[in-house]
Scaffold this active site. Structure first.
Site, PDB file in Angstrom:
ATOM      1  N   ARG A  62       0.843  -1.022  -0.267  1.00 28.41           N
ATOM      2  CA  ARG A  62      -0.006   0.179   0.108  1.00 28.41           C
ATOM      3  C   ARG A  62       0.788   1.214  -0.079  1.00 28.41           C
ATOM      4  O   ARG A  62       0.425   2.294  -0.342  1.00 28.41           O
ATOM      5  CB  ARG A  62      -1.173   0.142   1.039  1.00 28.41           C
ATOM      6  CG  ARG A  62      -2.106  -1.060   0.867  1.00 28.41           C
ATOM      7  CD  ARG A  62      -2.993  -1.328   2.090  1.00 28.41           C
ATOM      8  NE  ARG A  62      -1.979  -1.802   3.188  1.00 28.41           N
ATOM      9  CZ  ARG A  62      -2.639  -2.537   4.032  1.00 28.41           C
ATOM     10  NH1 ARG A  62      -3.889  -2.998   4.126  1.00 28.41           N
ATOM     11  NH2 ARG A  62      -1.961  -3.225   5.096  1.00 28.41           N
ATOM     12  N   GLU A  99       5.275 -10.166  14.756  1.00 29.01           N
ATOM     13  CA  GLU A  99       4.710 -10.452  15.914  1.00 29.01           C
ATOM     14  C   GLU A  99       4.850 -11.935  16.186  1.00 29.01           C
ATOM     15  O   GLU A  99       5.152 -12.386  17.248  1.00 29.01           O
ATOM     16  CB  GLU A  99       3.249 -10.009  16.026  1.00 29.01           C
ATOM     17  CG  GLU A  99       2.542 -10.378  17.566  1.00 29.01           C
ATOM     18  CD  GLU A  99       0.909  -9.912  17.319  1.00 29.01           C
ATOM     19  OE1 GLU A  99       0.400 -10.201  18.519  1.00 29.01           O
ATOM     20  OE2 GLU A  99       0.586  -9.265  16.549  1.00 29.01           O
TER      21      GLU A  99
END
Length: 177
Positions: A62, A99
Site C-alpha cells: 500500500r 509479532e
C-alpha cells in the site's frame, strides 16, 4: 471539512481483525473516495515540497499507492521496497521481526541512489519494524533516509523509538492496537 477530516472519514475501523482484540484501520476506503486520496497526496506534497528529498521509497504494497503519485508530482525517483523474492536483479535485503516470526524485504541495488536523501512511505506505521528495515536496505546502498511518512500512525506502539532519530510524519494518529 478539513483534508484530515475527509481522510479520517474514508478510513474504516474494523474490530477484531485479523484477530480478537485488534482494531484494524483499513485505508482502502481512501481509494474509493477520490477526494480523500487527493487530500493525502496534496498533504504529502505540501509537507515535503521544500525539504531536501531526492527520492521516495515505497513499502510494499500500500505504500506504493501513496508514494507513486507523490514521486510523480515532485519529479523524483521512486524506489520499490519489496518482499523477499519479488525482485529479479541483485538486491540489498534486511530481515526484521514480526509479532509471530520474521519477514524480509529487498530493493534493487541498482535503484538506490548513493548519497541521496530518501523519504520512506507506508500506509500505516505501527511498531516501525518495516520502516526501520527499509532504512537499513537504503543505507546498504549508500542512500540516506531523512524522513518516514505514514497516512496512519499508532504512536502508542512506540514507532518513534524504533525509527529515531529520523523524522516521522503521519496524517492521522489513532490509539489502540
Amino acid at each position: 471539512m478539513s483534508s484530515t477530516e475527509i481522510i479520517d472519514k474514508a478510513i474504516r475501523h474494523i474490530p477484531d481483525f485479523p484477530k480478537p482484540g485488534i482494531l484494524f484501520h483499513d485505508i482502502t476506503g481512501i481509494f474509493n473516495m477520490p477526494e480523500a486520496f487527493k487530500a493525502c497526496i496534496d498533504l504529502m506534497v505540501e509537507a515535503y515540497k521544500n525539504k531536501d528529498i531526492h527520492a521516495v521509497a515505497a513499502v510494499e504494497s500500500r505504500g506504493f499507492l501513496f508514494a507513486a503519485p507523490f514521486a510523480e508530482r515532485l519529479g523524483i525517483p521512486l524506489l520499490l521496497i519489496r518482499k523477499k523474492g519479488k525482485l529479479p536483479g541483485e538486491t540489498f535485503s534486511c530481515k526484521y521481526a514480526l509479532e509471530y516470526g520474521t519477514a524480509e524485504i529487498e530493493a534493487h541495488k541498482s535503484d538506490i541512489l548513493t548519497g541521496k536523501n530518501y523519504l520512506v512511505v507506508d500506509d500505516l506505521i505501527a511498531t516501525g519494524g518495516t520502516l526501520a528495515a527499509s532504512r537499513n536496505v537504503i543505507e546498504q546502498g549508500g542512500g540516506i533516509v531523512t524522513d518516514f511518512f505514514g497516512v496512519i500512525g499508532l504512536p502508542e506502539l512506540n514507532y518513534d523509538k524504533a525509527l529515531a532519530p529520523t523524522r516521522v510524519t503521519t496524517l492521522i494518529n489513532y490509539g489502540g492496537k
